[in-house]
Design an enzyme around this catalytic site. Structure first.
Site, PDB file in Angstrom:
ATOM      1  N   SER A 170      89.326 -12.477  75.299  1.00 42.14           N
ATOM      2  CA  SER A 170      88.943 -11.151  75.787  1.00 42.14           C
ATOM      3  C   SER A 170      90.167 -10.250  75.878  1.00 42.14           C
ATOM      4  O   SER A 170      91.191 -10.651  76.447  1.00 42.14           O
ATOM      5  CB  SER A 170      88.314 -11.308  77.171  1.00 42.14           C
ATOM      6  OG  SER A 170      87.994 -10.058  77.710  1.00 42.14           O
ATOM      7  N   ASN A 209      90.237 -19.792  85.414  1.00 42.05           N
ATOM      8  CA  ASN A 209      90.580 -18.444  85.876  1.00 42.05           C
ATOM      9  C   ASN A 209      90.982 -18.413  87.348  1.00 42.05           C
ATOM     10  O   ASN A 209      91.747 -17.556  87.766  1.00 42.05           O
ATOM     11  CB  ASN A 209      89.421 -17.470  85.635  1.00 42.05           C
ATOM     12  CG  ASN A 209      88.077 -18.034  86.013  1.00 42.05           C
ATOM     13  OD1 ASN A 209      87.681 -19.105  85.551  1.00 42.05           O
ATOM     14  ND2 ASN A 209      87.365 -17.323  86.866  1.00 42.05           N
ATOM     15  N   CYS A 246      81.730 -12.643  98.884  1.00 37.28           N
ATOM     16  CA  CYS A 246      80.755 -12.386  99.939  1.00 37.28           C
ATOM     17  C   CYS A 246      79.499 -11.810  99.291  1.00 37.28           C
ATOM     18  O   CYS A 246      79.498 -10.676  98.851  1.00 37.28           O
ATOM     19  CB  CYS A 246      81.352 -11.397 100.922  1.00 37.28           C
ATOM     20  SG  CYS A 246      80.372 -11.234 102.396  1.00 37.28           S
TER      21      CYS A 246
END
Ligand code: PLP
Length: 394
Positions: A204, A156, A330
Site C-alpha cells: 500500500s 502492523n 473503543c
C-alpha cells in the site's frame, strides 16, 4: 530529509499512515494538471502518461526484486488482500480450505471470516506470547484441499516479522498458493521476491510515504488468478478501471525513495526506536514490550503500561502534540482490546494499556528526547487516578 508537514506535532504513528514525501508530491503534480491524459488513449496525451505508468511499475519492481509484468496496481492494501484471496479461490473452485493467522489485519481476517460464513473452511493459526508462529503447526494445517495460505510479512501492531521465506517454501512444496500481506514490510526491510517462493504480495502506497488510495498486488508469473472486478482491459485484464495515474506515479517515486532510504530506516530510525523503548521501559515501572524484539520491523515498538488505558494515554499525548496509537479501539462504548495482543496472551491488565510508536525517516533525536521526558509524567498522572493501580500497590 524534507520538512515535516505539521512542525508542531511529533508524529509517531507511521504504521497508520505516513506523510507523503515532498518529492512524491512534486512527482505527482503534473499528472493532476497538464498531463491528464488517459493511458489507454491512442493520442500523444495518453501515450506520454502510459509511459510514466510503466516507469513507476519498473521502480516498484526494483524495490520488490520482481519483474514489472508481475505488478498489478490496485487501490491499496485492502483491495490487494481481497484480490489475492478471492482471485485464487475463484480460479480453484475445487479447493475450499484457507490457512491464515489470528493476528492478520482486518483486510485478511475479516475477509477470511466472511468466507467461512459462505461455506469455506478456514484455519486461523495461533501465535505464541512473542507473536511468533509455530512452523510445525503451520505444516500440520496444510491440506490437499488448501487453496491458499495468507500470512502477513510484518505485523502492523507489534512489527513482529513472520518467517515468510520458509512458510512460502513449505506451501510451494505442497503445491499451495502463498500470499503475504506485506503492507507494513515493503519499503522498511529489504526484499527480493526473485529469490522467494511467494506467489502473491500486497502493498500500500500510504505506508511508505506515497499517497493514499494506491497500492499493488505482486502476482508471480504463471499464477492462476481471477480479477476481483469486471470491466476494461487495464493492468493486463487483471484490474479494470482507468488507472490512478498520479497515485501510480507517486507510488513509483515512493519506491525509489524507499530504496534510497532503506539503510537509514535500518540504522538511524531503528536506533531512535530503540532509544525511546529503552527509555520508557527503563524509567517506568510495570511496563512490557509486546512482541519479539529480535525479529521485528526497525520502526515499530508496542509497549504496555500496566493498569492504565491506552486511550487515556493517547489523549494526554495528543495534548502534548505527540501522535501515537493504541492497541485497543473503543467501539460502541465497550473497550475492545487488540485481537493481536489477545492472540499473544498479553495479560488483561497490560492489554488495555498498550501504545504503539511507529517511526519514519522524518523523526529525529530531539523528538525522542521530548517524548522520553514527557511520557513518564503522563503515566504517573494516570496511574495516580487509576483505582487498579492503587489496589495493586496494596
Ligand atoms: N494490511 C496491513 C498489515 C495494514 O497495516 C493495513 C493498513 O493499516 C492494510 C493491510 C490496509 O491497507 P490500506 O489502508 O491501503 O487498505
Amino acid at each position: 530529509m524534507g520538512s515535516f508537514i505539521n512542525p508542531c506535532f511529533i508524529y509517531l504513528d507511521n504504521n497508520a499512515t505516513t506523510q507523503v514525501a515532498p518529492e512524491v508530491f512534486e512527482a505527482m503534480r503534473p499528472f493532476f494538471l497538464n498531463q491528464f491524459g488517459n493511458p489507454s488513449s491512442m493520442h500523444t496525451c495518453g501515450g506520454v502518461v502510459a509511459k510514466v505508468v510503466d516507469v513507476a511499475r519498473e521502480s516498484l519492481a526494483r524495490l520488490l526484486g520482481c519483474d514489472e509484468t508481475e505488478i498489478v496496481f490496485t487501490s491499496g492494501g485492502t483491495e490487494s488482500d481481497n484480490f489475492a484471496i478471492r482471485g485464487i479461490l475463484e480460479a480453484n473452485p475445487d479447493k475450499r480450505h484457507i490457512v491464515t493467522t489470528r493476528v492478520e489485519h482486518p483486510g485478511v481476517l475479516n475477509l477470511a471470516r466472511w468466507l467461512k460464513r459462505k461455506g469455506y473452511e478456514v484455519t486461523e493459526l495461533d501465535v505464541d506470547g512473542d507473536g511468533i508462529l509455530d512452523l510445525a503447526a503451520y505444516r500440520d494445517a496444510l491440506r490437499e484441499d488448501t487453496a491458499i495460505v495468507s500470512a502477513m510479512w510484518a505485523n502492523n501492531e507489534t512489527g513482529v516479522i513472520f518467517p515468510v521465506e520458509e512458510m512460502a517454501a513449505i506451501a510451494k512444496a505442497r503445491g499451495i498458493t502463498f500470499h503475504t500481506d506485506a503492507v507494513q514490510a515493503v519499503g522498511k526491510i529489504p526484499m527480493d521476491l526473485s529469490k522467494l517462493q511467494v506467489d502473491l504480495l500486497s502493498l500500500s502506497g500510504h505506508k511508505l510515504h506515497g499517497p493514499k488510495g494506491i497500492g499493488a498486488l505482486y502476482v508471480r508469473r504463471g499464477t492462476r488468478i481471477r480479477p476481483l472486478m469486471h470491466g476494461g482491459h487495464q493492468e493486463r485484464g487483471r484490474r479494470p478501471g482507468t488507472e490512478n495515474v498520479p497515485g501510480i506515479v507517486g507510488l513509483g517515486k515512493a519506491a525509489d525513495l524507499a530504496i534510497e532510504h532503506m539503510d537509514d530506516e535500518n540504522t538511524r530510525v531503528k536506533a531512535l526506536r530503540d532509544r525511546l523503548e529503552a527509555s520508557l521501559v527503563g524509567s517506568i515501572a510495570r511496563t512490557r514490550v509486546n512482541g519479539s524484539t529480535s525479529n521485528r520491523l526497525p520502526n515499530t515498538t508496542n509497549v504496555s503500561f500496566e493498569f492504565i488505558e491506552g486511550e487515556a494515554i493517547l489523549l494526554r499525548l495528543n495534548e502534548l502534540k505527540i501522535a501515537a496509537s493504541s492497541g485497543s479501539a473503543c467501539t460502541s462504548g465497550s473497550l475492545e482490546p487488540s485481537h493481536v495482543l489477545r492472540a499473544m496472551g498479553v495479560p488483561f491488565t497490560m492489554v488495555h494499556g498498550s501504545v504503539r510508536f511507529s517511526f519514519s525517516r522524518y523523526n529525529d533525536a530531539d523528538q525522542v528526547e521530548y517524548v522520553s521526558r514527557e511520557f513518564p509524567k503522563v503515566v504517573a498522572d494516570l496511574r495516580g487516578i487509576s483505582p487498579y493501580w492503587s489496589d495493586s500497590m496494596g
